[in-house]
Structure formats: C-alpha cells, structure tokens
Design a protein around this motif. Sequence first.
Motif, PDB file in Angstrom:
ATOM      1  N   ASN A 157      12.252  12.732   0.716  1.00 38.19           N
ATOM      2  CA  ASN A 157      11.951  11.404   0.167  1.00 38.19           C
ATOM      3  C   ASN A 157      11.839  10.364   1.278  1.00 38.19           C
ATOM      4  OD1 ASN A 157      11.994  12.554  -2.357  1.00 38.19           O
ATOM      5  ND2 ASN A 157      14.133  12.008  -2.756  1.00 38.19           N
ATOM      6  N   ARG A 158      12.727  10.495   2.289  1.00 39.31           N
ATOM      7  CA  ARG A 158      12.699   9.550   3.399  1.00 39.31           C
ATOM      8  C   ARG A 158      11.370   9.675   4.173  1.00 39.31           C
ATOM      9  NH1 ARG A 158      16.804  11.285   5.907  1.00 39.31           N
ATOM     10  NH2 ARG A 158      18.363  10.037   4.845  1.00 39.31           N
ATOM     11  N   ARG A 159      10.937  10.895   4.379  1.00 36.73           N
ATOM     12  CA  ARG A 159       9.664  11.092   5.098  1.00 36.73           C
ATOM     13  C   ARG A 159       8.480  10.554   4.307  1.00 36.73           C
ATOM     14  NH1 ARG A 159      10.259  17.352   7.307  1.00 36.73           N
ATOM     15  NH2 ARG A 159      11.981  16.950   8.797  1.00 36.73           N
ATOM     16  N   ALA A 160       8.469  10.722   2.986  1.00 35.89           N
ATOM     17  CA  ALA A 160       7.378  10.214   2.157  1.00 35.89           C
ATOM     18  C   ALA A 160       7.323   8.695   2.202  1.00 35.89           C
ATOM     19  CB  ALA A 160       7.531  10.711   0.723  1.00 35.89           C
ATOM     20  N   ARG A 161       8.554   8.045   2.114  1.00 29.22           N
ATOM     21  CA  ARG A 161       8.570   6.577   2.188  1.00 29.22           C
ATOM     22  C   ARG A 161       8.095   6.083   3.559  1.00 29.22           C
ATOM     23  NH1 ARG A 161      13.506   7.373  -0.585  1.00 29.22           N
ATOM     24  NH2 ARG A 161      14.669   7.099   1.378  1.00 29.22           N
ATOM     25  N   ARG A 162       8.490   6.804   4.608  1.00 32.49           N
ATOM     26  CA  ARG A 162       8.063   6.421   5.962  1.00 32.49           C
ATOM     27  C   ARG A 162       6.539   6.547   6.115  1.00 32.49           C
ATOM     28  NH1 ARG A 162       9.011   3.164  10.123  1.00 32.49           N
ATOM     29  NH2 ARG A 162       8.336   4.117  12.117  1.00 32.49           N
ATOM     30  N   LYS A 163       5.987   7.557   5.529  1.00 32.08           N
ATOM     31  CA  LYS A 163       4.544   7.757   5.593  1.00 32.08           C
ATOM     32  C   LYS A 163       3.792   6.652   4.863  1.00 32.08           C
ATOM     33  CE  LYS A 163       1.155  11.443   4.943  1.00 32.08           C
ATOM     34  NZ  LYS A 163       0.949  12.832   4.445  1.00 32.08           N
ATOM     35  N   GLU A 164       4.304   6.247   3.675  1.00 30.83           N
ATOM     36  CA  GLU A 164       3.666   5.167   2.932  1.00 30.83           C
ATOM     37  C   GLU A 164       3.765   3.844   3.679  1.00 30.83           C
ATOM     38  OE1 GLU A 164       5.443   5.114  -0.872  1.00 30.83           O
ATOM     39  OE2 GLU A 164       4.464   6.963  -1.569  1.00 30.83           O
ATOM     40  N   GLN A 165       4.906   3.598   4.314  1.00 31.64           N
ATOM     41  CA  GLN A 165       5.058   2.367   5.095  1.00 31.64           C
ATOM     42  C   GLN A 165       4.077   2.318   6.271  1.00 31.64           C
ATOM     43  OE1 GLN A 165       9.146   2.143   6.292  1.00 31.64           O
ATOM     44  NE2 GLN A 165       9.936   1.743   4.204  1.00 31.64           N
ATOM     45  N   LEU A 166       3.921   3.443   6.971  1.00 37.69           N
ATOM     46  CA  LEU A 166       2.978   3.481   8.106  1.00 37.69           C
ATOM     47  C   LEU A 166       1.534   3.261   7.631  1.00 37.69           C
ATOM     48  CD1 LEU A 166       4.423   6.500  10.139  1.00 37.69           C
ATOM     49  CD2 LEU A 166       4.548   4.069  10.742  1.00 37.69           C
ATOM     50  N   LYS A 167       1.198   3.834   6.477  1.00 38.63           N
ATOM     51  CA  LYS A 167      -0.141   3.665   5.944  1.00 38.63           C
ATOM     52  C   LYS A 167      -0.420   2.216   5.565  1.00 38.63           C
ATOM     53  CE  LYS A 167      -3.260   5.670   2.511  1.00 38.63           C
ATOM     54  NZ  LYS A 167      -3.381   6.634   1.392  1.00 38.63           N
ATOM     55  N   ALA A 168       0.564   1.567   4.888  1.00 37.07           N
ATOM     56  CA  ALA A 168       0.391   0.162   4.510  1.00 37.07           C
ATOM     57  C   ALA A 168       0.326  -0.733   5.740  1.00 37.07           C
ATOM     58  CB  ALA A 168       1.548  -0.267   3.591  1.00 37.07           C
ATOM     59  N   GLN A 169       1.114  -0.404   6.750  1.00 36.23           N
ATOM     60  CA  GLN A 169       1.095  -1.185   7.984  1.00 36.23           C
ATOM     61  C   GLN A 169      -0.262  -1.064   8.707  1.00 36.23           C
ATOM     62  OE1 GLN A 169       4.266  -0.133  10.598  1.00 36.23           O
ATOM     63  NE2 GLN A 169       3.854  -1.815  12.070  1.00 36.23           N
ATOM     64  N   ALA A 170      -0.833   0.140   8.715  1.00 35.88           N
ATOM     65  CA  ALA A 170      -2.137   0.342   9.351  1.00 35.88           C
ATOM     66  C   ALA A 170      -3.228  -0.432   8.623  1.00 35.88           C
ATOM     67  CB  ALA A 170      -2.475   1.828   9.388  1.00 35.88           C
ATOM     68  N   GLU A 171      -3.179  -0.452   7.274  1.00 33.84           N
ATOM     69  CA  GLU A 171      -4.161  -1.203   6.503  1.00 33.84           C
ATOM     70  C   GLU A 171      -4.053  -2.699   6.746  1.00 33.84           C
ATOM     71  OE1 GLU A 171      -3.686  -0.078   2.481  1.00 33.84           O
ATOM     72  OE2 GLU A 171      -4.603   1.925   2.718  1.00 33.84           O
ATOM     73  N   SER A 172      -2.835  -3.181   6.828  1.00 33.90           N
ATOM     74  CA  SER A 172      -2.643  -4.622   7.072  1.00 33.90           C
ATOM     75  C   SER A 172      -3.135  -5.018   8.465  1.00 33.90           C
ATOM     76  CB  SER A 172      -1.172  -4.994   6.905  1.00 33.90           C
ATOM     77  OG  SER A 172      -0.373  -4.285   7.849  1.00 33.90           O
ATOM     78  N   THR A 173      -2.839  -4.185   9.479  1.00 34.83           N
ATOM     79  CA  THR A 173      -3.311  -4.494  10.839  1.00 34.83           C
ATOM     80  C   THR A 173      -4.836  -4.435  10.912  1.00 34.83           C
ATOM     81  OG1 THR A 173      -2.928  -2.161  11.383  1.00 34.83           O
ATOM     82  CG2 THR A 173      -1.219  -3.750  11.998  1.00 34.83           C
ATOM     83  N   LYS A 174      -5.420  -3.515  10.157  1.00 35.10           N
ATOM     84  CA  LYS A 174      -6.876  -3.413  10.148  1.00 35.10           C
ATOM     85  C   LYS A 174      -7.517  -4.641   9.505  1.00 35.10           C
ATOM     86  CE  LYS A 174     -10.564  -0.183   8.862  1.00 35.10           C
ATOM     87  NZ  LYS A 174     -10.860   1.103   8.177  1.00 35.10           N
ATOM     88  N   ALA A 175      -6.940  -5.110   8.394  1.00 32.95           N
ATOM     89  CA  ALA A 175      -7.471  -6.309   7.735  1.00 32.95           C
ATOM     90  C   ALA A 175      -7.301  -7.538   8.630  1.00 32.95           C
ATOM     91  CB  ALA A 175      -6.762  -6.519   6.397  1.00 32.95           C
TER      92      ALA A 175
END
Length: 361
Positions: free
Chosen positions: A243-261
């Motif tokens: 569960n911790r790894r899944a949450r970490r993966k979602e956080q990294l994905k959201a962070q990448a999208e925000s930096t891209k925008a």
Amino acid sequence: MGKKAKSSRKGKKAWRANISTEDIEDFLDNSTKDALSGGSLAQVPSDSLFYVDKSRDLSVKRKIEKHREKVLRCDSMLQSNTFVEPVPSSTGKKSKKKSKVQIAKDTAQQGQKDSAGGDSGMVDIWDDKGELVIKTKKKPKTSVIPAVEVEPPGCSFNPPPESHQDALACAVADEMQKIYRNELGPEPIPLIVPGEAVNEEDMYFLEADSGSDMENEKQVEDGNTDLEKRPQKPKMVTQVEKNRRARRKEQLKAQAESTKAAQLSKEIDSLPDIIQEIEREEGEKQKRHLRRVTAKKERLKCCPPRLGKRKFQPAPAQVLLSEEITGSLRKLKGCCTLARDRFKSLEKRGLVVPSKKSSRK
C-alpha cells in the motif's frame, strides 16, 4: 556440184549480162509488204503515229489506296471486341518524338510561310527569324581568377622603394608561415621506435612476473564470484508495504503532472522571449551563411577547386632583393620561365590537375 564457170568480161555485152539486181529485188519485196500492211510508215505524218495520253490511271491508284486501307485479320478480330484494344502494326509505327533539328526546321518553315503570306510576297533573306534554333550544351562556369595576373609593382626590375619593401614583406611572411607550419605541425609517426633489445634472461623474468600477477588476479576474481554466487533469501513483502508503494507511486505521478503543467504555463508566458530568440538565431544563421559564401568566393579567387589528391601549391613571388636591383634590363638576373608561369596559371584556374614536382635525376 561443180563450180559456176566464170564468164569473160572482155566485152561490154558481158558486163551488161553480169550486173547484180539484188537491190531492185529488195525494193520490190519491201513495197509489196508495205502495200499489204497498209502503206509505208515513212510517208505517214507524226500526228497520226504519236499522241499525248492525258487520261489518269485510276485503276492503279485505286489498288494502292485499297491496299493501304486493308486491315489485317488479327486487327479486325480485336476491333470487333470493345473490351480489347487493337495492337498497332509494326509497319505503321512512326516516331512521335521529333529531333530538335527537325522541330527547328519546321518552325523556320512555318515562319517563312507566315512572312510570305503577309503584305507582299518578298522575303527578307537577312532576317534572323528564319535561322535554326538549336539548343547547345551549357558551357562550364569560367574561373574567377584571370588568365594573366598582373604582379604588384614591387616585383618590377626597377620598383619604387615603398612598393619593393611591401612585396618583400609579403614574400618573407609567406616563407615564415611555411616554417612555422612545419615546426608547429603534428609530428609524423616514427617508423622505428628507439629502444634497447631485451636479453633472453630478462625475458624469462618478465614472463614469470606476468604469470604470478595473472594467478593472483584470477584468485581474487574467483573469491568475488563465490560471494556473488551465494543465494540471497527473498524478503516477504507485506500488504502495508504494498500500500505504501502504491501511494508513493500515485504521489510521484501527480507531482510529475503538476510540474509539467507549471512548465507549460511558464513557456506560454515566455512566448515573446522565445520568438525573439528564434529570430536572433535565424539572423545569426543567415550571417553565418553569408560569411561562408564570401569566404568561399575569396578562397576561389586565390586557390582553385580541389581536382585531384594533391593540393595546389602557389609559386613563390618573384621579388628581387635589394642587392639585385640594378635599374637596367641588361643586368637583370634570370628568373621563372614563361612556360612554368603559364602552367601554374592553368593549375590555379582549375583547368589542369596539380601534379607532383618532378626533379631531374
């Protein structure tokens, strides 16, 4: 049969008796034949013997036209089918492409006909419109370098002092440039490496040392491989870790999208700066291209294009030293020959491939 007895020709009576009458008999025979055939042809007028035939031989002409209009059986069979195109006969082929000379002649004849049917029937024989227009091959571009180059005034046999010093300075600069190029250039690879020969005893010691070093290295490598080959026990992953790894993966994905925008909005805001930068780069590219073109033109003025494997080596400037200037043509020292000068000119203009300088043996 006995021979005919010869008559005596002593008297006149014997002469009259032996006169030949063959010509009279021939004439009588001919006159009889003419009377039977309708009269002698020598007495008939020429109009009754000869006449001019003005009638046309229509039968022969019709035969020729009929032969031309004749269609072969294979062509007629193909023409009957609407879905099959007839194959043209080999004899009926005509060259569709006319030669350039023929086209030029046709145009010239057409122009002469048009001019003849104008105001008067006179044709100007000196008119250029009737000339044949034949396209010729394009000539190669002429060299920028002139055929005969005028040397500077300092190279004269009696030059003024200032121009003579300038010419001497140019000649010295060329020679010094050659010297510096030879000194500062890369050293050639030596064919023989300097060194001392190794004795046989020393060779044995070198081989022994190299063998021991190799054995040590092999032992160390074997030890490392043994440590690496040890099996590692896999760790059990719990549900909490998953569960911790899944949450970490979602956080990294959201962070990448925000930096891209954010990067995209930043680029949109800096669009005028980007346009200015592109224009500046285009201007620099055009200037670079212009500099390259001008440099190429300047290079062609002094050196020819590369034709062979050897580069063109310009001849040294024929400048007299200060001690050699006498001011008189009689005391002038001999220098470069005319043939060599012309040959160098041909090489410089790119008409002759530069060759290696051959020395007399």
